[in-house]
Design a protein around this motif. Structure first.
Motif, mmCIF file in Angstrom:
data_model
loop_
_atom_site.group_PDB
_atom_site.id
_atom_site.type_symbol
_atom_site.label_atom_id
_atom_site.label_comp_id
_atom_site.label_asym_id
_atom_site.label_seq_id
_atom_site.Cartn_x
_atom_site.Cartn_y
_atom_site.Cartn_z
ATOM 1 N N ALA A 30 0.813 -1.215 0.000
ATOM 2 C CA ALA A 30 0.000 0.000 0.000
ATOM 3 C C ALA A 30 0.845 1.263 0.000
ATOM 4 C CB ALA A 30 -0.933 -0.009 1.202
ATOM 5 N N THR A 31 2.080 1.182 0.493
ATOM 6 C CA THR A 31 2.916 2.369 0.586
ATOM 7 C C THR A 31 3.484 2.790 -0.765
ATOM 8 O OG1 THR A 31 4.758 0.916 1.176
ATOM 9 C CG2 THR A 31 3.588 2.004 2.978
ATOM 10 N N ILE A 32 3.378 1.929 -1.793
ATOM 11 C CA ILE A 32 3.866 2.286 -3.118
ATOM 12 C C ILE A 32 2.739 2.988 -3.860
ATOM 13 C CG2 ILE A 32 4.730 1.436 -5.314
ATOM 14 C CD1 ILE A 32 6.018 -0.858 -3.853
ATOM 15 N N ALA A 33 2.871 4.289 -4.062
ATOM 16 C CA ALA A 33 1.811 5.075 -4.689
ATOM 17 C C ALA A 33 2.271 5.590 -6.049
ATOM 18 C CB ALA A 33 1.444 6.260 -3.792
ATOM 19 N N PRO A 34 1.373 5.630 -7.034
ATOM 20 C CA PRO A 34 1.731 6.185 -8.341
ATOM 21 C C PRO A 34 2.102 7.656 -8.219
ATOM 22 C CG PRO A 34 -0.360 4.986 -8.429
ATOM 23 C CD PRO A 34 -0.015 5.157 -6.983
ATOM 24 N N VAL A 35 3.119 8.075 -8.947
ATOM 25 C CA VAL A 35 3.548 9.475 -8.930
ATOM 26 C C VAL A 35 3.609 10.008 -10.358
ATOM 27 C CG1 VAL A 35 4.832 9.277 -6.776
ATOM 28 C CG2 VAL A 35 5.991 8.794 -8.937
ATOM 29 N N ASP A 36 3.503 11.338 -10.472
ATOM 30 C CA ASP A 36 3.594 12.006 -11.776
ATOM 31 C C ASP A 36 2.644 11.390 -12.796
ATOM 32 O OD1 ASP A 36 5.612 13.679 -10.770
ATOM 33 O OD2 ASP A 36 7.151 12.189 -11.250
ATOM 34 N N VAL A 37 1.395 11.168 -12.389
ATOM 35 C CA VAL A 37 0.406 10.567 -13.279
ATOM 36 C C VAL A 37 -0.306 11.677 -14.053
ATOM 37 C CG1 VAL A 37 -1.695 9.170 -13.404
ATOM 38 C CG2 VAL A 37 0.087 8.647 -11.704
ATOM 39 N N PRO A 38 -0.365 11.578 -15.388
ATOM 40 C CA PRO A 38 -1.090 12.590 -16.180
ATOM 41 C C PRO A 38 -2.566 12.618 -15.805
ATOM 42 C CG PRO A 38 0.277 11.187 -17.581
ATOM 43 C CD PRO A 38 0.252 10.546 -16.229
ATOM 44 N N LEU A 39 -3.247 13.696 -16.180
ATOM 45 C CA LEU A 39 -4.676 13.790 -15.926
ATOM 46 C C LEU A 39 -5.420 12.678 -16.659
ATOM 47 C CD1 LEU A 39 -5.390 17.629 -16.178
ATOM 48 C CD2 LEU A 39 -5.182 16.244 -14.102
ATOM 49 N N LEU A 40 -6.404 12.118 -15.991
ATOM 50 C CA LEU A 40 -7.235 11.092 -16.598
ATOM 51 C C LEU A 40 -8.483 11.722 -17.189
ATOM 52 C CD1 LEU A 40 -6.072 9.691 -13.636
ATOM 53 C CD2 LEU A 40 -6.910 7.720 -14.921
ATOM 54 N N ASP A 41 -9.108 11.029 -18.150
ATOM 55 C CA ASP A 41 -10.387 11.489 -18.683
ATOM 56 C C ASP A 41 -11.410 10.361 -18.559
ATOM 57 O OD1 ASP A 41 -10.142 9.734 -20.944
ATOM 58 O OD2 ASP A 41 -8.931 11.231 -21.968
ATOM 59 N N GLU A 42 -12.613 10.610 -19.041
ATOM 60 C CA GLU A 42 -13.702 9.657 -18.848
ATOM 61 C C GLU A 42 -13.422 8.303 -19.489
ATOM 62 O OE1 GLU A 42 -17.449 11.329 -19.975
ATOM 63 O OE2 GLU A 42 -17.416 12.830 -18.361
ATOM 64 N N SER A 43 -12.626 8.269 -20.537
ATOM 65 C CA SER A 43 -12.325 7.002 -21.205
ATOM 66 C C SER A 43 -11.472 6.086 -20.344
ATOM 67 C CB SER A 43 -11.611 7.258 -22.535
ATOM 68 O OG SER A 43 -10.318 7.812 -22.324
ATOM 69 N N HIS A 44 -10.813 6.636 -19.308
ATOM 70 C CA HIS A 44 -9.940 5.839 -18.451
ATOM 71 C C HIS A 44 -10.671 5.190 -17.275
ATOM 72 C CE1 HIS A 44 -6.775 8.897 -19.913
ATOM 73 N NE2 HIS A 44 -6.543 7.765 -20.556
ATOM 74 N N SER A 198 -3.699 11.472 -9.302
ATOM 75 C CA SER A 198 -3.955 12.532 -10.264
ATOM 76 C C SER A 198 -5.319 13.161 -9.974
ATOM 77 C CB SER A 198 -3.873 11.983 -11.693
ATOM 78 O OG SER A 198 -3.945 13.025 -12.649
ATOM 79 N N ASN A 199 -6.226 13.213 -10.955
ATOM 80 C CA ASN A 199 -7.534 13.839 -10.770
ATOM 81 C C ASN A 199 -8.636 12.802 -10.546
ATOM 82 O OD1 ASN A 199 -7.117 13.039 -13.513
ATOM 83 N ND2 ASN A 199 -8.895 14.235 -14.137
ATOM 84 N N LEU A 200 -8.271 11.703 -9.882
ATOM 85 C CA LEU A 200 -9.215 10.618 -9.620
ATOM 86 C C LEU A 200 -9.109 10.163 -8.175
ATOM 87 C CD1 LEU A 200 -11.024 8.476 -11.466
ATOM 88 C CD2 LEU A 200 -9.136 6.954 -10.868
ATOM 89 N N THR A 201 -10.263 9.888 -7.552
ATOM 90 C CA THR A 201 -10.242 9.198 -6.259
ATOM 91 C C THR A 201 -10.780 7.792 -6.469
ATOM 92 O OG1 THR A 201 -12.438 10.053 -5.633
ATOM 93 C CG2 THR A 201 -10.488 11.257 -4.837
ATOM 94 N N VAL A 202 -10.207 6.847 -5.733
ATOM 95 C CA VAL A 202 -10.688 5.470 -5.768
ATOM 96 C C VAL A 202 -11.065 5.081 -4.350
ATOM 97 C CG1 VAL A 202 -9.359 4.832 -7.803
ATOM 98 C CG2 VAL A 202 -8.340 4.539 -5.555
ATOM 99 N N GLU A 203 -12.211 4.413 -4.224
ATOM 100 C CA GLU A 203 -12.743 4.060 -2.906
ATOM 101 C C GLU A 203 -13.118 2.587 -2.923
ATOM 102 O OE1 GLU A 203 -15.792 6.173 0.278
ATOM 103 O OE2 GLU A 203 -15.991 6.603 -1.864
ATOM 104 N N ALA A 204 -12.843 1.892 -1.835
ATOM 105 C CA ALA A 204 -13.142 0.459 -1.787
ATOM 106 C C ALA A 204 -13.692 0.071 -0.426
ATOM 107 C CB ALA A 204 -11.883 -0.355 -2.084
ATOM 108 N N TRP A 205 -14.602 -0.905 -0.446
ATOM 109 C CA TRP A 205 -15.121 -1.545 0.755
ATOM 110 C C TRP A 205 -14.871 -3.032 0.634
ATOM 111 C CZ3 TRP A 205 -17.148 0.976 4.853
ATOM 112 C CH2 TRP A 205 -17.623 2.280 4.665
ATOM 113 N N ALA A 206 -14.472 -3.658 1.711
ATOM 114 C CA ALA A 206 -14.400 -5.114 1.771
ATOM 115 C C ALA A 206 -15.015 -5.527 3.093
ATOM 116 C CB ALA A 206 -12.960 -5.599 1.675
ATOM 117 N N CYS A 207 -16.057 -6.360 3.026
ATOM 118 C CA CYS A 207 -16.769 -6.793 4.231
ATOM 119 C C CYS A 207 -16.742 -8.310 4.329
ATOM 120 C CB CYS A 207 -18.216 -6.314 4.197
ATOM 121 S SG CYS A 207 -18.417 -4.523 4.028
#
Length: 231
Positions: A30-44, A198-207
């Motif tokens: 989890a400590t390895i995070a993407p860096v210098d990521v270009p802006l994403l668009d809806e196709s991504h 970048s310009n995206l948030t990702v959210e996850a739940w695991a139950c």
């Protein structure tokens, strides 16, 4: 209509025991995070969600099936005792994201089939016009989660159907996690994770009945997918 966490809550009281142990899948720390990521668009955005095969490996089952796949937010604010904690107990909620400037959402729920399911997963990817707005949502979420120690859930009739005890928030770079446990449900609990790339948030739940860092792993892999898609 989305199968939300209320469904997981209702099902939890019908099942007992522990999840079967299945060999997991090797993932990035989890400590390895993407860096210098270009802006994403809806196709991504569609490329960010993990496939069922990978989710199965992460949570330790072989039976997950998608039960909801939406491109819109929902609103369960009437189901929580404290609306300020809505984003700590539910994902992809319109009131939580309302002032964030988001432009696109993809929200998917998967769970074991039948009424005795022992695994429940939600993954959400939300796009913003800029990195600043995505980071602002991340920072706001940290503050909001930290203020939530207990959440009561009601269903339709206003009667409390479940009580959730929330643990302390853990921040590991661009990753937030928080554990919650449902009272009187044989140990049924969830891990909630949020990350930003970048310009995206990702959210996850695991139950499940036995949890470690499954939601953190899902969010980390989603962030890695986003970085790869943008490049």
């Amino acid at each position: 209509m989305r199968t939300g966490r209320v469904a997981a809550v209702a099902l939890a009281v019908l099942v007992a025991g522990c999840a079967n142990t299945v060999s997991g899948t090797a993932v990035r720390p989890a400590t390895i995070a993407p860096v210098d990521v270009p802006l994403l668009d809806e196709s991504h955005v569609a490329e960010v969600l993990l496939p069922i095969s990978e989710l199965n490996g992460i949570v330790g089952t072989t039976r997950l099936a998608v039960t909801s796949d939406l491109e819109e937010m929902t609103d369960h604010s009437g189901d929580v005792s404290d609306p300020a904690c809505l984003g700590a107990i539910y994902g992809a909620e319109e009131p939580v994201y309302a002032d964030s400037g988001w432009t696109m959402v993809r929200d998917q729920v998967a769970r074991d089939p039948g009424e005795d399911n022992q695994h429940w997963v939600e993954q959400t990817a939300v796009l913003y016009p800029s990195e600043t707005e995505a980071q602002r949502f991340f920072d706001t979420s940290r503050t909001m989660w930290e203020g939530c120690a207990r959440v009561d859930l009601t269903v339709d009739d206003g009667v409390v159907h479940s009580v959730w005890d929330m643990a302390s928030v853990i921040e590991d770079g661009p990753l937030l996690t928080q554990m919650s446990v449902q009272r009187d449900a044989d140990g049924w609990g969830c891990q909630h994770a949020l990350s930003v790339v970048s310009n995206l948030t990702v959210e996850a739940w695991a139950c499940a009945f036995t949890l470690t860092d499954e939601a953190a792993t899902i969010a980390t892999e989603m962030a890695a997918n986003a970085a790869e898609a943008a490049r």
